[in-house]
Structures are given as C-alpha cells and as structure tokens.
Motif scaffolding. Structure first.
Motif, PDB file in Angstrom:
ATOM      1  N   GLN A 214       4.007   5.252   8.065  1.00 50.74           N
ATOM      2  CA  GLN A 214       3.457   3.923   7.812  1.00 50.74           C
ATOM      3  C   GLN A 214       3.438   3.568   6.329  1.00 50.74           C
ATOM      4  N   TYR A 215       3.124   4.540   5.462  1.00 51.23           N
ATOM      5  CA  TYR A 215       3.067   4.208   4.037  1.00 51.23           C
ATOM      6  C   TYR A 215       4.454   3.873   3.494  1.00 51.23           C
ATOM      7  N   THR A 218       4.985   0.304   4.632  1.00 55.81           N
ATOM      8  CA  THR A 218       4.188  -0.590   3.792  1.00 55.81           C
ATOM      9  C   THR A 218       4.868  -0.834   2.457  1.00 55.81           C
ATOM     10  N   LYS A 222       6.424  -4.432   1.032  1.00 52.84           N
ATOM     11  CA  LYS A 222       6.029  -5.013  -0.254  1.00 52.84           C
ATOM     12  C   LYS A 222       7.230  -5.386  -1.111  1.00 52.84           C
TER      13      LYS A 222
END
Length: 318
Positions: A214-215, A218, A222
């Motif tokens: 998930q990171y 993310t 961005k």
C-alpha cells in the motif's frame, strides 16, 4: 520474544561449534590422503630408518588424536607451524598471500556489488520488458558458466585480441597500487561476473515483491517518479534479503578464488594451497583450509546477524 543479543550469542556459539567440526574434518581429511609425508620428503632413495626418523621428528608416530590436539592448541595460539617444503614459518608464508587474496576479493566486490544493485533496480524498474529479459538471460548465462571458462574467455578477448590487460597476475610486495589494480583486473572481473548474478536477481526479486504494498501505491498516486519510488521506498525495505545475499557472495569471493588464482597464476592463498597439495606440505594445507573455513563461517555468521538486526519484528518487539 527472544532478545537480539541472545539470538546473536546463539549464532556465535553455533559458528564456533561449526568451525571446530570443520577443523576435525580438515585434520581427518589430511590424514586419509594417500601416500606418506615422510616418504614424499625423502624421495625414492629413502630407507626405513630415515623414514622412521622423519616420522618421529614430525610427530607422525603419535596417535591421531594427540596430533590433532597439539595442532589445534598451536593453531589457537596463532602458531601454524613450519612449512615442510621451504622450512619457513607458515604464518609468515601465509600473510602476504592472504593479503593478495583479500585485495582480489575486495576489488571484485567493489565491481560486483554496485553493478548488481544497479542492475537489479533497472530490471525492477523495467520489469517484464525487453530490458528485464536481457538482464535475466545475461545473469543466467553467467551463473551457468564455471569460473575457469569465464576466465579463459576474458583472457582471449581482453588480453589476447584487445591486449589491454595482462593475462597473468604477477604481483609482489614491491608492486605499486596502480600496477596491482591492473594485475588483478581480469581475475577480479571474472569473480564479479560469476557472483554478480545472484545479487542482481535477489535485488530485483526483493524490490518487485514490495511493489504491490500500500505504501508503494500511495507513493505512486502522489505522482512520485517510478525510479525515485523504487530507490527511496522499495529498496530500503528490501535491504535485509539483499544484504544477506551480498554477504554470502562475499564469502564465496574469499573462499572461491582457488580456481581463478590458479588460472591467472595469482600469488594468493588459493594458489598456495594448490602448490602445497602438490608438494604434500601438510601443515600449509591445514592452515590454508582452516583460514578459508574460518572466513566462510565468519561471513555466514555476519549474514545471519544482519538478517536479525534488519528484522523490524525483532528490533521493535511488542
């Protein structure tokens, strides 16, 4: 949860036990070699009386376990004995050879580790593309070829046809640093080609396995560039398995130089152990084998400790 110092102490104790077992195997293996050291030293004209005298002077008339305990006790004190072929102190004989081997291994590591990390990042960045497939084919080919084959191919291309590097790595204590680098270039590049593939593939696999987290998604949402996301977010979290493989391959660089040193006639520890086997110089063979074993055990222990330290579940227990 078990504390990190306790786990590390257990690994150290296991490493010491492993090294002791290896010392027993080395000593026993030397004893079971065909032929007799005394007869080899005296030659064909040896008489039974002279053979018996030589065996007594070398301590070969003692029981095997007493010889092992004496050898182990002297080795623990840093005394490897005297070389049978030259009569020199084995410690003085090994010291420059060990330096040459370490210099070769460090040079190969300085070539292979950065290239492996860079190649793994590029393969992960362009995964499932032509670039990724070409890198995989090259790495698989380098793994498949033995060291001596890679060495002869590099000698043929770089030393014979192009002529930019020497085919023999002749160095001594008076050789300058730049001349030493030139002399070890071909053997170092040979070792780098052989070990780089494992590190590169592990780097790619470790990074790709994190891309679905998930990171990472993310960071991608961005608008972070793909290469920056890989280097800043994926690579640090993939360092544990990568560091483990790097250290294990460094262990191979130290202990796997025998073939390469023989091919390039490089005056290292590998060449020394081969020459000593041919001369039946048993004390030198035992000392070199134990040094190789101790180095391999130490670096494997380092890999275990690094994998423990880099484990967040151990560093931040609940």
């Amino acid at each position: 949860m078990t504390s990190i110092p306790k786990i590390i102490s257990q690994r150290v104790a296991l490493g010491v036990l492993t090294l002791w077992v290896v010392s027993v195997i080395i000593f026993a293996g030397i004893q079971f070699l065909p032929g007799d050291v005394a007869t080899e030293l005296l030659g064909q004209s040896a008489t039974p009386e002279t053979v018996a005298a030589i065996r007594k002077s070398l301590g070969l008339d003692l029981p095997v376990y007493l010889r092992y305990l004496h050898w182990l006790g002297e080795t623990l004190q840093g005394n490897f004995g005297t070389a049978l072929a030259s009569g020199r102190d084995i410690g003085e004989l090994i010291r420059p050879r060990l330096f040459n081997t370490l210099f070769l291994a460090i040079t190969a590591a300085m070539i292979s580790v950065p290239l492996a990390l860079l190649g793994g990042i590029v393969a992960a960045l362009y995964r499932n593309t032509l670039v990724d497939r070409v890198i995989n084919v090259v790495t698989l080919a380098s793994i498949s070829f033995p060291e001596f084959f890679v060495a002869y191919i590099l000698i043929l291309i770089l030393a014979v046809h192009i002529g930019i590097l020497p085919s023999l790595s002749d160095v001594d204590s008076t050789t300058s640093f730049l001349d030493r680098l030139t002399a070890v270039a071909l053997p170092a590049f040979t070792l780098a080609v052989v070990v780089m593939a494992h590190m590169l593939r592990m780097t790619r696999t470790s990074i790709v396995s994190l891309l679905g987290n998930q990171y990472i998604e993310t960071a991608r949402l961005k608008g972070l560039p793909e290469w920056r996301m890989l280097v800043r977010h994926a690579l640090p979290n993939a360092l544990a398995p990568i560091a483990n493989v790097v250290v294990l391959n460094l262990a191979y660089l130290i202990t796997g130089v025998v073939v390469v040193e023989v091919v390039f006639v490089y005056p290292g520890l590998g060449q020394l152990i081969v020459d000593s086997v041919q001369k039946r110089d048993v004390p030198v063979v035992q000392a070199c084998s134990l040094i190789f074993a101790a180095t391999y055990v130490l670096l494997n222990l380092t890999a275990d400790v690094l994998s423990i330290i880099m484990n967040p579940r151990l560093m931040h227990p609940k």
